[in-house]
Motif scaffolding. Sequence first.
Motif, PDB file in Angstrom:
ATOM      1  N   MET A  97     -32.035  21.324  -2.760  1.00 35.95           N
ATOM      2  CA  MET A  97     -32.422  21.591  -0.647  1.00 35.95           C
ATOM      3  C   MET A  97     -33.338  20.468  -0.586  1.00 35.95           C
ATOM      4  SD  MET A  97     -32.228  24.654   1.560  1.00 35.95           S
ATOM      5  CE  MET A  97     -34.028  25.331   0.817  1.00 35.95           C
ATOM      6  N   PHE A  98     -34.013  20.815  -1.342  1.00 38.25           N
ATOM      7  CA  PHE A  98     -36.278  20.686  -0.914  1.00 38.25           C
ATOM      8  C   PHE A  98     -36.248  19.435  -1.074  1.00 38.25           C
ATOM      9  CE2 PHE A  98     -37.501  24.893  -0.352  1.00 38.25           C
ATOM     10  CZ  PHE A  98     -37.546  25.197   0.316  1.00 38.25           C
ATOM     11  N   LEU A  99     -35.608  19.189  -2.210  1.00 41.15           N
ATOM     12  CA  LEU A  99     -35.066  17.301  -2.419  1.00 41.15           C
ATOM     13  C   LEU A  99     -34.290  16.697  -1.239  1.00 41.15           C
ATOM     14  CD1 LEU A  99     -35.122  17.192  -6.409  1.00 41.15           C
ATOM     15  CD2 LEU A  99     -37.523  16.929  -5.277  1.00 41.15           C
ATOM     16  N   LEU A 100     -33.304  17.417  -1.184  1.00 38.39           N
ATOM     17  CA  LEU A 100     -32.117  16.474  -0.435  1.00 38.39           C
ATOM     18  C   LEU A 100     -33.408  16.504   1.251  1.00 38.39           C
ATOM     19  CD1 LEU A 100     -29.192  17.978  -1.041  1.00 38.39           C
ATOM     20  CD2 LEU A 100     -29.704  15.731  -1.588  1.00 38.39           C
ATOM     21  N   ILE A 101     -33.817  17.768   1.529  1.00 41.16           N
ATOM     22  CA  ILE A 101     -34.870  17.641   3.039  1.00 41.16           C
ATOM     23  C   ILE A 101     -35.493  16.008   3.096  1.00 41.16           C
ATOM     24  CG2 ILE A 101     -36.368  18.929   4.161  1.00 41.16           C
ATOM     25  CD1 ILE A 101     -34.259  21.248   3.832  1.00 41.16           C
ATOM     26  N   ALA A 102     -36.999  16.063   1.607  1.00 47.33           N
ATOM     27  CA  ALA A 102     -37.416  15.415   1.398  1.00 47.33           C
ATOM     28  C   ALA A 102     -37.025  13.556   1.568  1.00 47.33           C
ATOM     29  CB  ALA A 102     -38.353  15.144   0.191  1.00 47.33           C
ATOM     30  N   ILE A 103     -35.584  13.195   0.712  1.00 47.06           N
ATOM     31  CA  ILE A 103     -35.028  12.441   1.456  1.00 47.06           C
ATOM     32  C   ILE A 103     -34.958  11.967   2.668  1.00 47.06           C
ATOM     33  CG2 ILE A 103     -32.955  11.359   0.706  1.00 47.06           C
ATOM     34  CD1 ILE A 103     -33.117  12.460  -2.253  1.00 47.06           C
TER      35      ILE A 103
END
Length: 56
Positions: free
Chosen positions: A13-19
Motif C-alpha cells: 500500500m505504501f509503495l503504491l501511494i509513493a508511486i
Amino acid sequence: MDRYSKIILTIIMFLLIAILIKPKLSNEAKAGAATDVNIVQVAGRYISSKVPVSLD
C-alpha cells in the motif's frame, strides 16, 4: 488474516501511494520548457561573450 500478510499488504500500500505521489514531487524538465545554461569553457578555451545558441 495473519500478521505476515498484513505487513506485506501494508508495505505494498505504501509503495503504491509513493508511486502515485512521486510525479507531483518530481522536478524534471518538461517538454518545451526553457533551460538556462551558463557555458564558461569549450574545448579548453574560455568564452568571453554571450553566444546565441538555437536548439531546434
